[in-house]
Design a protein around this motif. Structure first.
Motif: not given
Length: 240
Positions: A69-71, A106, A157, A185, A203, A205, A229
Motif C-alpha cells: 500500500y502506498y500514498k 493509502y 498506481r 492516492d 511516496i 509505502a 518513503y
C-alpha cells in the motif's frame, strides 16, 4: 492413575468452544527485513525492498500473498504526520495499523498480476522500483523482482497509471487534499507551504500479508511492515 480435574475441565471447555461454532480469529505474520528508505538517496537506491513471510503463513488459512500500500504526497510534513499515526496504531497481531492506513487513503499498488504478490511457498525477497532513472551507463530500470524471478512485471498506481504519470502539470491541477477524482492516492497541500515540494513528490509505502478464511467469508491482514518513503523528482524520469 489420578487424573487432573483441572486438565479435564480445560479439555471440555475447548471442545465446547469448537462445538458451539464460535468464530476463529486467524493471525498472519507480516513481511520483514524491510530497508526503511528516506529521501536522501541516489538513483541506485530508489526502490522499496522487503522479504515476504510466506513460510509462516502458508498453513494458517487460505493465505493469498503480500500487498503493498502506498500514498503520494507533495508535502513532507503531512507524510510524516500520517506515517507516525499509522505506525502508532500498528500493533503486533492486529489489523489496527491496516485500518488506520486505509483511513488515510493509502491504496494498493497494482501489478501486472493484479494487486498481490502471490504466495511463493518460501520467504521471497522483493524489490520494487517505480520509475526508470539514472544517467549515462548507470540506468536503473523500473520493475519488480520476487525471489528468483527478476522479471515479475511492473508496479502501477491504483488507477492503473504509471507512476511517471505524476507530473508537475498533474499536481498543479489538483485541488488541495486527497479527494481528487481519479487521483485519490495523492495528497496535495498548498504550494506556498514551506514543506511542499515543487520539483518532485514523496511516496510512502507499507507491505502487508493478506489472507482469507477457509470459507472465503472473511479477509485478514497482518501487522504492517513500513518500507519508508522515496523522493522522486520530475526531471529524473526516463521514458522507456
Amino acid at each position: 492413575m489420578q487424573i487432573n480435574r483441572k486438565y479435564i475441565l480445560l479439555v471440555m471447555a475447548a471442545l465446547c468452544i469448537c462445538a458451539c461454532g464460535l468464530s476463529v480469529y486467524y493471525v498472519l505474520e507480516p513481511p520483514y527485513n524491510a530497508t526503511v528508505r528516506d529521501e536522501d538517496l541516489s538513483a541506485d537506491e530508489h526502490y522499496f525492498d522487503f522479504t515476504t513471510d510466506d513460510s509462516s503463513n502458508t498453513n494458517v488459512l487460505v493465505f493469498k500473498g503480500t500487498m503493498v500500500y502506498y500514498k503520494i504526497y507533495n508535502n513532507s510534513s503531512k507524510l510524516s504526520t500520517q506515517v507516525t499515526s499509522i505506525k502508532s496504531a500498528n500493533d503486533e497481531y492486529s489489523e489496527d495499523g491496516y485500518n488506520k492506513l486505509v483511513s488515510y487513503n493509502y491504496k494498493p499498488m497494482t501489478l501486472d498480476t493484479g494487486s498481490l504478490i502471490s504466495d511463493q511457498g518460501y520467504d521471497a525477497n522483493v524489490t520494487i522500483r517505480l520509475i526508470t532513472e539514472g544517467y549515462g551507463d548507470s540506468i536503473y530500470t523500473k520493475g519488480i523482482k520476487v525471489g528468483t524471478n527478476d522479471s515479475w512485471g511492473y508496479a502501477y498506481r491504483s488507477n492503473g497509471d504509471e507512476f511517471t504519470s505524476v507530473t508537475e502539470t498533474l499536481m498543479e491541477g489538483l485541488d488541495e487534499g486527497d479527494d481528487n477524482s481519479g487521483n485519490y492516492d495523492i495528497y496535495k497541500s498548498d504550494e506556498d507551504d514551506d514543506d511542499s515540494s515543487s520539483d518532485g513528490w514523496y511516496i510512502a509505502a507499507f507491505a502487508v500479508s493478506y489472507g482469507m478464511a477457509a470459507d472465503f467469508s472473511d479477509t485478514y491482514y497482518s501487522e504492517l511492515a513500513y518500507l519508508g518513503y522515496l523522493y522522486l523528482k520530475y526531471d529524473d524520469y526516463i521514458e522507456d
